[in-house]
Design an enzyme around this catalytic site. Structure first.
Site, PDB file in Angstrom:
ATOM      1  N   ASN A 149      -0.898  16.427  -2.935  1.00 51.84           N
ATOM      2  CA  ASN A 149      -1.266  15.495  -4.010  1.00 51.84           C
ATOM      3  C   ASN A 149      -2.771  15.657  -4.207  1.00 51.84           C
ATOM      4  O   ASN A 149      -3.567  15.136  -3.435  1.00 51.84           O
ATOM      5  CB  ASN A 149      -0.899  14.066  -3.592  1.00 51.84           C
ATOM      6  N   LYS A 185      -4.334  15.049  -0.636  1.00 55.95           N
ATOM      7  CA  LYS A 185      -3.427  14.441   0.340  1.00 55.95           C
ATOM      8  C   LYS A 185      -2.325  15.460   0.592  1.00 55.95           C
ATOM      9  O   LYS A 185      -1.860  16.096  -0.367  1.00 55.95           O
ATOM     10  CB  LYS A 185      -2.821  13.182  -0.302  1.00 55.95           C
ATOM     11  N   ARG A 200       2.438  17.091  -6.555  1.00 52.33           N
ATOM     12  CA  ARG A 200       2.578  15.904  -7.385  1.00 52.33           C
ATOM     13  C   ARG A 200       1.764  16.132  -8.658  1.00 52.33           C
ATOM     14  O   ARG A 200       0.572  16.416  -8.590  1.00 52.33           O
ATOM     15  CB  ARG A 200       2.036  14.690  -6.654  1.00 52.33           C
ATOM     16  N   HIS A 253       4.888   6.383 -11.423  1.00 54.99           N
ATOM     17  CA  HIS A 253       5.461   6.049 -10.108  1.00 54.99           C
ATOM     18  C   HIS A 253       6.936   6.468 -10.016  1.00 54.99           C
ATOM     19  O   HIS A 253       7.680   5.935  -9.210  1.00 54.99           O
ATOM     20  CB  HIS A 253       5.405   4.534  -9.824  1.00 54.99           C
ATOM     21  N   ASN A 285      -1.767  -0.138  -4.966  1.00 58.84           N
ATOM     22  CA  ASN A 285      -2.970  -0.383  -5.779  1.00 58.84           C
ATOM     23  C   ASN A 285      -2.567  -0.440  -7.242  1.00 58.84           C
ATOM     24  O   ASN A 285      -2.961  -1.334  -7.973  1.00 58.84           O
ATOM     25  CB  ASN A 285      -3.995   0.716  -5.543  1.00 58.84           C
ATOM     26  N   ARG A 299      -6.386  -3.024 -12.365  1.00 58.48           N
ATOM     27  CA  ARG A 299      -5.979  -2.863 -13.771  1.00 58.48           C
ATOM     28  C   ARG A 299      -5.373  -4.158 -14.293  1.00 58.48           C
ATOM     29  O   ARG A 299      -4.650  -4.851 -13.575  1.00 58.48           O
ATOM     30  CB  ARG A 299      -4.943  -1.756 -13.915  1.00 58.48           C
ATOM     31  N   VAL A 354       1.738  -3.524  -0.884  1.00 61.24           N
ATOM     32  CA  VAL A 354       1.900  -4.969  -1.021  1.00 61.24           C
ATOM     33  C   VAL A 354       3.376  -5.355  -0.879  1.00 61.24           C
ATOM     34  O   VAL A 354       3.719  -6.295  -0.160  1.00 61.24           O
ATOM     35  CB  VAL A 354       1.332  -5.453  -2.377  1.00 61.24           C
ATOM     36  N   GLY A 355       4.244  -4.644  -1.555  1.00 62.97           N
ATOM     37  CA  GLY A 355       5.670  -4.984  -1.549  1.00 62.97           C
ATOM     38  C   GLY A 355       6.275  -4.939  -0.163  1.00 62.97           C
ATOM     39  O   GLY A 355       7.121  -5.766   0.194  1.00 62.97           O
ATOM     40  N   ASN A 376       4.523  -5.257   2.714  1.00 61.09           N
ATOM     41  CA  ASN A 376       3.793  -6.009   3.742  1.00 61.09           C
ATOM     42  C   ASN A 376       3.479  -7.458   3.419  1.00 61.09           C
ATOM     43  O   ASN A 376       3.262  -8.247   4.342  1.00 61.09           O
ATOM     44  CB  ASN A 376       2.458  -5.305   4.038  1.00 61.09           C
ATOM     45  N   GLU A 401       6.904   8.980  -1.008  1.00 64.57           N
ATOM     46  CA  GLU A 401       6.827   9.892  -2.150  1.00 64.57           C
ATOM     47  C   GLU A 401       6.758  11.348  -1.700  1.00 64.57           C
ATOM     48  O   GLU A 401       7.301  12.227  -2.358  1.00 64.57           O
ATOM     49  CB  GLU A 401       5.610   9.517  -3.019  1.00 64.57           C
TER      50      GLU A 401
HETATM   51  P1  ADP Z   1      -1.279   3.297  -3.476  1.00 65.27           P
HETATM   52  O1  ADP Z   1      -0.831   2.634  -4.727  1.00 65.27           O
HETATM   53  O2  ADP Z   1      -2.697   3.736  -3.538  1.00 65.27           O
HETATM   54  O3  ADP Z   1      -0.325   4.331  -2.934  1.00 65.27           O
HETATM   55  P2  ADP Z   1      -0.422   1.598  -1.279  1.00 65.27           P
HETATM   56  O4  ADP Z   1       1.019   1.610  -1.614  1.00 65.27           O
HETATM   57  O5  ADP Z   1      -0.857   2.202  -0.009  1.00 65.27           O
HETATM   58  O6  ADP Z   1      -1.346   2.130  -2.442  1.00 65.27           O
HETATM   59  O7  ADP Z   1      -0.898   0.073  -1.307  1.00 65.27           O
HETATM   60  C1  ADP Z   1      -2.223  -0.258  -1.054  1.00 65.27           C
HETATM   61  C2  ADP Z   1      -2.393  -1.745  -1.116  1.00 65.27           C
HETATM   62  O8  ADP Z   1      -1.429  -2.392  -0.297  1.00 65.27           O
HETATM   63  C3  ADP Z   1      -3.724  -2.194  -0.554  1.00 65.27           C
HETATM   64  O9  ADP Z   1      -4.721  -2.207  -1.539  1.00 65.27           O
HETATM   65  C4  ADP Z   1      -3.430  -3.593  -0.094  1.00 65.27           C
HETATM   66  O10 ADP Z   1      -3.707  -4.482  -1.163  1.00 65.27           O
HETATM   67  C5  ADP Z   1      -1.957  -3.616   0.141  1.00 65.27           C
HETATM   68  N1  ADP Z   1      -1.620  -3.829   1.559  1.00 65.27           N
HETATM   69  C6  ADP Z   1      -1.564  -2.918   2.543  1.00 65.27           C
HETATM   70  N2  ADP Z   1      -1.237  -3.509   3.714  1.00 65.27           N
HETATM   71  C7  ADP Z   1      -1.083  -4.827   3.463  1.00 65.27           C
HETATM   72  C8  ADP Z   1      -0.750  -5.979   4.241  1.00 65.27           C
HETATM   73  N3  ADP Z   1      -0.507  -5.881   5.542  1.00 65.27           N
HETATM   74  N4  ADP Z   1      -0.694  -7.169   3.612  1.00 65.27           N
HETATM   75  C9  ADP Z   1      -0.948  -7.275   2.297  1.00 65.27           C
HETATM   76  N5  ADP Z   1      -1.256  -6.232   1.516  1.00 65.27           N
HETATM   77  C10 ADP Z   1      -1.329  -5.026   2.078  1.00 65.27           C
END
Ligand code: ADP
Length: 403
Positions: free
Chosen positions: A7, A14, A98, A187, A216, A246, A336-337, A339, A389
């Site tokens: 990527n 990456k 990618r 995505h 993000n 965004r 986020v989803g 965690n 991914e």
């Molecule tokens: P990308 O879209 O860059 O692939 P990720 O899927 O890795 O990003 O998500 C990154 C975001 O996930 C971080 O900016 C953070 O906000 C969120 N995140 C990661 N770990 C946690 C956690 N334990 N609790 C809440 N948010 C988290």
């Protein structure tokens, strides 16, 4: 066989190496600040015997003038002791790239030929931030791995199944037919991966799913029978949900107001909407971990931002339940989803009408892998599925090989 997934970003690379057909991750890494005298490489080698063992990590800081220097250094890490996992670059049979934008040309992973490269170049104007960097990664990999087959896997491809009434904007037709202005969606690799996992878990190939990728960048997709029927990102990744930086959906008149009476330049609006809005604009922070800490400390801006973030997702769940004419499962994925339990709580609140019922004690547990968070009697499953991914890219590459 070895499959190497790349990527390539504007200043980063990456990568991940898989043994195939075992789908076994061998090593992964990230090259950052390419083009600087203080570039870094974080390289991780996994333990093949026990995947639970933490990977062995190598950290380097070194000058890397360009992507080619970066990838050559990665090859050195791949081949040399103590981190070596292959003998020679020729041991890599397939390189999967990618590529963010495949336009309307690419609805699936594609072997890279000169014609495919020309088309990716033609798409630069639609994805000026991403496609040039992805393209550079392809050109460099062709030199570094001359014997490997190169494959492009597009972020937009999965959404090429949207019906025209879902992907068209209500603008004069030539803006679509001549200027290619339409919803593309992004995505796709992640939505496709978690949708396939969910359908397999449910034992329902025709499952009606809403996949919710919250990283993000954030996006949702309505998926039925493994096909994307709608998605929240649009012509660019700026549309839809509230994201880290965004804005997501916005009345276009806001742009006109910024550009006109408020005197913003196009570049300033671009920066504002892509880099300074979303959760960052609302709270001053873009990482959900910081925002949830602020919320716990009683910060009112964080409270509003959480409400706005979840409200937008709930609106799309309503919309996509209508698109799908029903719902079998919603799937949370990405940083986020996977965690943030509070986001999931807020999203699933007051959604009994749709058959959603979250088991809060399961929601609070931190467990790896696919998890089911709904109450036993709930009509709709609530799943957390870690996205992957890189693995999906490798699978799509492998599927192109003759059996
Ligand atoms: P990308 O879209 O860059 O692939 P990720 O899927 O890795 O990003 O998500 C990154 C975001 O996930 C971080 O900016 C953070 O906000 C969120 N995140 C990661 N770990 C946690 C956690 N334990 N609790 C809440 N948010 C988290």
């Amino acid at each position: 066989m070895n499959i190497f997934v790349i990527n390539s970003g504007s200043s980063s690379i990456k990568y991940q190496l898989f043994h195939w057909p075992a789908e076994q991750p061998v090593c992964s890494g990230l090259v950052e600040r390419v083009g600087s005298a203080q570039a870094t490489i974080t390289h991780k080698v996994f333990d093949a015997q026990s995947p639970a063992t933490p990977p062995v990590e190598t950290q380097l800081t070194l000058p890397l003038p360009d992507h080619e220097a970066g990838l050559l250094e990665v090859v050195r890490l791949l081949t040399a002791a103590p981190s070596g996992v292959i003998q020679d670059p020729a041991d890599i049979a397939l390189v999967g790239h990618r590529v963010v934008h495949g336009g309307e040309t690419f609805a699936a992973a594609t072997l890279i030929t000169p014609a495919v490269k020309a088309e990716i170049r033609r798409l630069f104007s639609l994805a000026p931030l991403h496609n040039p960097a992805n393209y550079l990664g392809i050109e460099v990999a062709e030199r570094v791995f001359p014997l490997a087959q190169q494959v492009a896997v597009f972020d937009t491809a999965f959404h090429q199944t949207l019906p025209e009434y879902a992907f068209r904007y209500a603008l004069p037709t030539p803006l679509y037919t001549e200027q290619r202005i339409r919803k593309y969606g992004f995505h796709g690799t992640s939505h496709q991966y978690v949708a396939a996992q969910a359908a397999a878990y449910l034992g329902q190939p025709e499952a009606r799913l809403i996949t919710i990728h919250l990283g993000n960048g954030c996006s949702m997709a309505a998926v039925r029978g493994g096909q994307s029927l709608d998605t929240s990102m649009g012509f660019s990744p700026l549309a839809g949900l509230v994201m880290g930086t965004r804005s997501g959906d916005l009345d276009p008149s806001v742009l006109l107001h910024l550009l006109g009476p408020l005197g913003y330049s196009v570049e300033q609006v671009n920066t504002l909407l892509n880099k300074e809005s979303g959760m960052l604009g609302l709270t001053g922070a873009n990482d959900m971990r910081d925002i949830s800490a602020a919320l716990a400390a009683g910060d009112a801006r964080a409270a509003l931002a959480y409400d706005l973030y979840a409200y937008r997702i709930r609106q799309y769940i309503g919309a996509y339940a209508a698109v799908l004419n029903g719902l079998d499962a919603i799937v949370f994925t990405a940083g986020v989803g996977e965690n943030d339990a509070l986001v999931r709580t807020r999203v699933c609140q007051h959604m009994e009408f749709f058959g959603l019922a979250l088991d809060e004690s399961k929601n609070q547990q931190r467990l790896p892998g696919l998890r089911e968070l709904n109450t036993p009697e709930a009509r709709v499953k609530i799943l957390v599925i870690p996205t992957n991914e890189e693995l999906e890219i490798a699978r799509q590459c492998a599927a192109l090989l003759p059996a």
